[in-house]
Scaffold this motif. Structure first.
Motif, short mmCIF file in Angstrom:
data_model
loop_
_atom_site.label_atom_id
_atom_site.label_comp_id
_atom_site.label_asym_id
_atom_site.label_seq_id
_atom_site.Cartn_x
_atom_site.Cartn_y
_atom_site.Cartn_z
N LEU A 233 11.70 -45.60 4.18
CA LEU A 233 11.77 -46.69 4.49
C LEU A 233 10.96 -47.30 5.56
O LEU A 233 10.54 -48.47 5.52
CB LEU A 233 13.28 -47.07 4.93
N GLY B 278 7.69 -48.40 3.88
CA GLY B 278 7.70 -49.77 3.30
C GLY B 278 7.83 -50.82 4.43
O GLY B 278 7.20 -51.94 4.62
N MET B 279 8.71 -50.40 5.52
CA MET B 279 8.65 -51.62 6.68
C MET B 279 7.33 -51.72 7.53
O MET B 279 6.87 -52.82 7.59
CB MET B 279 9.82 -51.20 7.60
N MET C 149 14.34 -48.35 13.44
CA MET C 149 14.64 -47.32 12.47
C MET C 149 13.78 -46.01 13.02
O MET C 149 14.29 -44.90 12.59
CB MET C 149 13.77 -47.73 11.36
N THR D 165 15.49 -42.17 13.35
CA THR D 165 14.76 -41.19 12.59
C THR D 165 14.50 -40.07 13.55
O THR D 165 14.85 -38.87 13.21
CB THR D 165 13.54 -41.64 11.88
N LEU E 217 14.83 -42.33 5.95
CA LEU E 217 14.60 -43.50 6.50
C LEU E 217 13.16 -43.36 6.71
O LEU E 217 12.25 -44.36 7.10
CB LEU E 217 15.14 -43.19 7.95
#
Length: 392
Positions: free
Chosen positions: A200, A203-204, A134, A138, A197
């Motif tokens: 996200l 959150g990850m 990710m 990004t 992203l």
């Protein structure tokens, strides 16, 4: 049947919420960790600090950025020249990207060296590898946004590489570029990807930390209960984490103010020109090993599969490395030598990626690629045979 009385007194609920929050903070601070953790275990805290900086600076930069092929480069120039402290915000964001990727690679190598991927921590490793993918996506999207020469041609190279995939390649290239060549649709896609992203990833990261708390932290001794025992997270490890963040902050400021050429590409300070192809198209330094692998193969599909496989193979590490799963540990000297080969191979392909793939550099890239894959596909599966019984 009488209804239960409902309490409308919010003043009674506030102390309860505060008590719950205090209990959770106390539980977090009292999390037992192995006492033999070294300084490499501070990289997680460093990553969290840099991520916070990247989010704050990035959100501010979006207020003045225009994702349009004719206006993007000028909007970035306007940020640096006319927005109050805009030059500082962009410098912090650019420097933060390089420091974040460097810390992420160190974090990954620490996990490989100390075998932090074995049960019961496979979920921690898998969530970390997902975070790596990710972050790389990004970072690439953010590299395209300034719409300089390298940004434009980097998007062009990436689009053509994706287009080499069989069956779905043409569709993916059109989805990525939004047309036959990079342009305004490409910028809109990259801006949405970069912005979306980022949240996200936050959150990850929370999920990754939750996995660490649920499964427990690994330790250099690779034993369930280290000889030196366990210590609470606060204050024993929080103080060291804060000191590590301060030291990295000093290095951050030094690079940003004194040696910005280490993390910037001069060609990207010129506006994108579709009619002028740069002599050497090169991505940011943290993508160079994968770029070198992609160039080391004479056909696009093979290069794309090998460069993508260099990241995908990380997800298979818990199953490729049977040493700890069998209750055995590999000698430290052997692990250190294998790690040196892995790092040297990655650096060799990165250096080759800076040059035209011909002659000696082509040989260096291919040897580096062989060394990289040999670590995962040869050393890890065979490491258990050279191991000894691990202490539990």
């Amino acid at each position: 049947m009488a209804a239960k009385p409902v309490c409308h007194n919010t003043q009674e609920a506030v102390p309860t919420l505060r008590g719950q929050l205090g209990a959770r903070v106390a539980a977090y601070g009292g999390l037992p960790l192995p006492a033999d953790l070294n300084w490499l275990w501070t990289v997680g805290a460093i990553l969290c600090a840099i991520l916070a900086l990247m989010l704050l600076s990035g959100l501010t930069l979006t207020l003045a950025y225009t994702p349009d092929a004719g206006l993007a480069f000028g909007s970035v120039e306007g940020i640096e020249r006319r927005l109050p402290a805009g030059w500082l915000l962009r410098a912090m964001h650019m420097t933060g990207a390089s420091f974040f990727m460097l810390a992420l690679y160190v974090h990954l190598l620490r996990g490989l060296y100390y075998r932090s991927c074995q049960p019961p921590r496979r979920a921690v490793w898998m969530s970390g590898c997902t975070l790596l993918v990710m972050v790389m996506v990004t970072a690439f999207a953010g590299y395209v946004l300034p719409w300089g020469q390298m940004s434009y041609w980097g998007a062009d190279v990436a689009g053509k590489a994706v287009g080499a995939l069989p069956l779905v390649g043409g569709w993916l290239e059109g989805l990525f570029l939004g047309g036959d060549a990079p342009g305004t649709p490409t910028l809109h896609r990259m801006f949405a990807l970069h912005f979306g992203l980022a949240f996200l990833i936050v959150g990850m990261v929370v999920g990754h930390i939750a996995c660490v708390h649920a499964r427990g932290s690994s330790s250099p001794s690779a034993s369930a209960v280290p000889e030196r025992g366990m210590l609470p997270f606060h204050p024993y490890f929080t103080v060291r984490d804060m000191l590590a963040i301060v030291l990295v902050a000093l290095a951050f400021v030094a690079v940003m103010c004194l040696w910005p050429e280490l993390i910037t590409e001069p060609a990207n300070y010129r506006p994108a020109n579709p009619l002028h192809t740069p002599a050497d198209i090169e991505p940011e330094w943290y993508f160079l090993p994968f770029y070198g692998m992609m160039q080391a193969v004479p056909f696009k599909l093979g290069g794309l599969l090998l460069s993508g496989g260099a990241v995908a193979v990380l997800f298979a590490v818990p199953w490729l490395d049977p040493a700890h799963g069998a209750g055995r540990s590999t000698p430290a000297l052997l692990r250190l030598g294998a790690m040196a080969v892995l790092i040297g191979s990655a650096m060799a392909t990165a250096c080759a990626g800076l040059h035209h793939m011909q002659g000696g550099w082509l040989l260096v890239a291919r040897l580096g690629m062989v060394g990289y894959y040999a670590y995962f596909l040869v050393f890890l599966p065979l490491s258990g045979r050279f191991g000894r019984e691990a202490r539990v």
